[in-house]
Design a protein around this motif. Structure first.
Motif: not given
Length: 52
Positions: A17-20, A22-24, A26-27
């Protein structure tokens, strides 16, 4: 960031799963992409009106 700049980082966590962070990232990349599209007038800035 270029695809080649990532090195092996993308391969070592493949399937995880993406880390926090990583999510930020990407967004934020998507946000920048759509801001560029609007700046270049390739798409129009629209807000959908709520239904009556």
């Amino acid at each position: 960031m270029c695809r080649l700049d990532r090195g092996l980082r993308g391969l070592t966590r493949k399937g995880q799963p993406l880390t926090a962070v990583g999510k930020v990232q990407r967004i934020d990349s998507l946000r920048g992409f759509f801001c560029d599209l609007i700046d270049w007038e390739w798409i129009a800035l629209r807000f959908d009106e709520p239904p009556p």
